[in-house]
Write a protein that holds these residues in place. Structure first.
Motif, short mmCIF file in Angstrom:
data_model
loop_
_atom_site.label_atom_id
_atom_site.label_comp_id
_atom_site.label_asym_id
_atom_site.label_seq_id
_atom_site.Cartn_x
_atom_site.Cartn_y
_atom_site.Cartn_z
N LYS A 281 -1.52 14.62 -11.09
CA LYS A 281 -2.27 13.60 -10.39
C LYS A 281 -3.66 14.20 -10.17
O LYS A 281 -4.76 13.50 -10.18
N ALA A 282 -3.65 15.36 -9.88
CA ALA A 282 -5.13 15.84 -9.68
C ALA A 282 -6.20 16.03 -10.84
O ALA A 282 -7.30 15.73 -10.68
N SER A 283 -5.19 15.69 -11.88
CA SER A 283 -6.30 15.82 -13.24
C SER A 283 -6.52 14.26 -13.42
O SER A 283 -7.42 14.17 -14.38
N GLY A 284 -6.11 13.39 -12.82
CA GLY A 284 -6.47 11.94 -12.99
C GLY A 284 -5.42 11.24 -13.97
O GLY A 284 -5.97 10.09 -14.28
N LYS A 285 -4.84 11.92 -14.51
CA LYS A 285 -3.64 11.39 -15.56
C LYS A 285 -2.59 10.37 -14.95
O LYS A 285 -1.95 9.50 -15.71
N ALA A 286 -2.65 10.64 -13.70
CA ALA A 286 -1.53 9.71 -12.99
C ALA A 286 -2.32 9.47 -11.55
O ALA A 286 -2.61 10.34 -10.91
N ARG A 287 -2.37 8.10 -11.04
CA ARG A 287 -3.03 7.58 -9.96
C ARG A 287 -2.10 7.84 -8.84
O ARG A 287 -2.57 8.58 -7.68
N SER A 288 -0.64 7.79 -8.87
CA SER A 288 0.27 7.97 -8.00
C SER A 288 1.45 8.66 -8.40
O SER A 288 1.78 8.66 -9.74
N ILE A 289 2.10 9.48 -7.64
CA ILE A 289 3.39 10.08 -8.15
C ILE A 289 4.47 9.79 -7.24
O ILE A 289 4.21 9.53 -5.87
N GLN B 105 11.71 5.01 4.78
CA GLN B 105 10.69 4.41 5.60
C GLN B 105 10.33 5.16 6.71
O GLN B 105 9.15 5.34 6.96
N ALA B 106 11.08 6.40 7.16
CA ALA B 106 10.42 7.21 8.03
C ALA B 106 9.65 8.06 7.56
O ALA B 106 8.81 8.80 8.48
N ASN B 107 9.40 8.19 6.13
CA ASN B 107 8.42 9.35 5.62
C ASN B 107 7.47 8.73 5.00
O ASN B 107 6.68 9.27 4.14
N GLY B 108 7.16 7.35 4.97
CA GLY B 108 6.22 6.64 4.30
C GLY B 108 6.41 6.62 2.68
O GLY B 108 5.62 6.52 1.84
N ILE B 109 7.72 6.77 2.23
CA ILE B 109 7.98 6.43 1.01
C ILE B 109 8.62 4.96 0.73
O ILE B 109 9.51 4.60 1.03
N LEU B 110 7.93 4.34 -0.15
CA LEU B 110 8.42 2.98 -0.54
C LEU B 110 9.54 3.04 -1.47
O LEU B 110 9.64 4.03 -2.32
N THR B 111 10.42 2.10 -1.35
CA THR B 111 11.57 2.08 -2.37
C THR B 111 11.47 1.00 -3.44
O THR B 111 11.14 -0.06 -3.13
N GLU B 112 11.64 1.31 -4.55
CA GLU B 112 11.73 0.40 -5.63
C GLU B 112 13.20 0.16 -6.07
O GLU B 112 13.96 1.27 -5.96
N ALA B 113 13.61 -0.88 -6.39
CA ALA B 113 15.04 -1.34 -6.85
C ALA B 113 15.08 -1.52 -8.29
O ALA B 113 14.56 -2.29 -9.10
N THR C 191 0.77 -1.11 -0.11
CA THR C 191 0.04 -0.01 -0.02
C THR C 191 0.94 1.25 -0.09
O THR C 191 1.95 1.58 0.84
N LEU C 192 0.52 2.02 -0.79
CA LEU C 192 1.43 3.66 -1.00
C LEU C 192 0.80 4.44 0.01
O LEU C 192 -0.27 4.27 0.79
N ASN C 193 1.62 5.57 -0.04
CA ASN C 193 1.10 6.50 1.20
C ASN C 193 -0.37 7.31 0.77
O ASN C 193 -0.80 7.96 1.44
N ASP C 194 -0.55 7.24 -0.63
CA ASP C 194 -1.80 7.76 -0.92
C ASP C 194 -2.88 6.73 -0.68
O ASP C 194 -4.19 7.23 -1.47
N GLY C 195 -2.71 5.46 -0.58
CA GLY C 195 -3.82 4.49 -0.35
C GLY C 195 -4.03 3.62 -1.58
O GLY C 195 -4.75 2.74 -1.38
N HIS C 196 -3.32 3.92 -2.58
CA HIS C 196 -3.44 3.01 -3.81
C HIS C 196 -2.48 1.81 -3.35
O HIS C 196 -1.41 1.72 -2.70
N THR C 197 -2.65 0.66 -4.08
CA THR C 197 -1.70 -0.32 -4.18
C THR C 197 -0.89 -0.45 -5.15
O THR C 197 -1.33 -0.40 -6.31
N ILE C 198 0.23 -1.23 -5.02
CA ILE C 198 1.15 -1.54 -6.15
C ILE C 198 1.81 -3.05 -5.93
O ILE C 198 2.09 -3.53 -4.99
N PRO C 199 1.74 -3.65 -7.07
CA PRO C 199 2.33 -5.10 -6.78
C PRO C 199 3.76 -4.95 -6.48
O PRO C 199 4.55 -4.39 -7.18
N GLN C 200 4.35 -5.80 -5.60
CA GLN C 200 5.58 -5.79 -5.04
C GLN C 200 6.73 -6.21 -6.12
O GLN C 200 7.84 -5.85 -6.10
N LEU C 201 6.27 -7.07 -7.21
CA LEU C 201 7.16 -7.44 -8.16
C LEU C 201 6.57 -7.19 -9.31
O LEU C 201 5.51 -7.30 -9.86
#
Length: 278
Positions: free
Chosen positions: A131-139, A181-189, A10-20
């Protein structure tokens, strides 16, 4: 084959992302449609591309032909350095959406901070509008260091959902990941297997774990990432390897194995440095 059940984070905006997911960096534009089609057929639902990869059209064709409902897919693309700025960022997302054949992307990233041109905060504010325009769900952002992250957090009303960075056992960027991690930002590798400079797949710790679990060395490294809570998207042109890379949810590394792999840290960056890439 049974479609693997990839966990969602779960991202910090409530949307979900597949981990792989599946990455298409350096995938030949002429081969992209075939390769992404293979990935979708093998169970991947998260595809990571970028404007600079010049293969968004191939990704879009594979999506269109897959028959997979749009809401089951997670598509990421990125704002290139030369397109940073308010007006150019808005134009860039429209171009990417047209090439992808989509109404929106699930995640839009600033590709590099490029501090020398000092447009990444302005660009981040543009991404808020996108994001506000709906062209991206998350940023989110990519290749940002702690100072860059802190500046966009302080200068806007949105904390990046993710920071996509070079990350592998030989280069773990703990300062950046700890801040995330301290700020709710997920890391992608990106470069999750270390690429050519660090032959991680030959490390005795990794090959021993592979033998124990009946898996490949690459699968062991990917499993290490997953158990760290990192989002990872390996890439391959080979259908066999694409299938192998997603077959990592039927085993678990022990705490001792995770610690031993983590101890392979060497502080060795393979790709470009965020302060230098222009």
């Amino acid at each position: 084959m049974t479609t693997p059940q990839v966990p969602n984070l779960t991202l910090n905006d409530g949307h979900t992302i597949p981990q792989l997911g599946f990455g298409v960096f350096l995938v030949d534009p002429q081969e992209t449609e075939r390769i992404v089609t293979d990935a979708l057929e093998l169970g991947y639902r998260h595809i990571d591309t970028a404007a600079i990869y010049r293969n968004e059209e191939g990704v879009g064709r594979a999506i269109a032909k897959s028959g997979i409902p749009r809401e089951e897919l997670f598509i990421t693309t990125k704002l290139w350095n030369g397109d940073q700025g308010t007006e150019s960022a808005h134009a860039a997302i429209d171009t990417s959406l047209e090439k992808l054949g989509l109404d929106y992307v699930d995640l839009y990233l600033i590709h590099w901070p490029v501090p020398a041109q000092d447009k990444y905060l302005e660009s981040w504010l543009a991404l808020e509008q996108i994001k506000a325009s709906g062209k991206a769900r998350s940023i989110g952002v990519s290749n940002f260091l702690v100072d860059h992250l802190q500046r966009v957090i302080d200068g806007s009303s949105t904390v990046p959902a993710v920071n996509q960075i070079e990350l592998h056992p030989a280069y773990q960027q703990r300062e950046v990941t700890d801040f995330g991690q301290a700020n709710g930002i997920l890391t992608e590798a990106w470069g999750p297997l270390g690429q050519g400079k660090y032959p991680l797949l030959e490390e005795p710790i990794i090959t021993a774990a592979a033998s124990k679990h009946g898996k490949s060395a690459a699968q062991v490294v990917l499993r290490w990432h997953l158990q760290q809570g990192t989002i990872v998207f390996p890439k391959s042109n080979s259908r066999e390897r694409i299938a192998e890379n997603i077959d990592v949810f039927d085993f678990e590394l022990s705490d001792a194995e995770v610690q031993a792999i983590t101890a392979l840290e060497r502080g060795g960056r393979v790709g470009g440095h965020p302060l230098e890439v222009k």
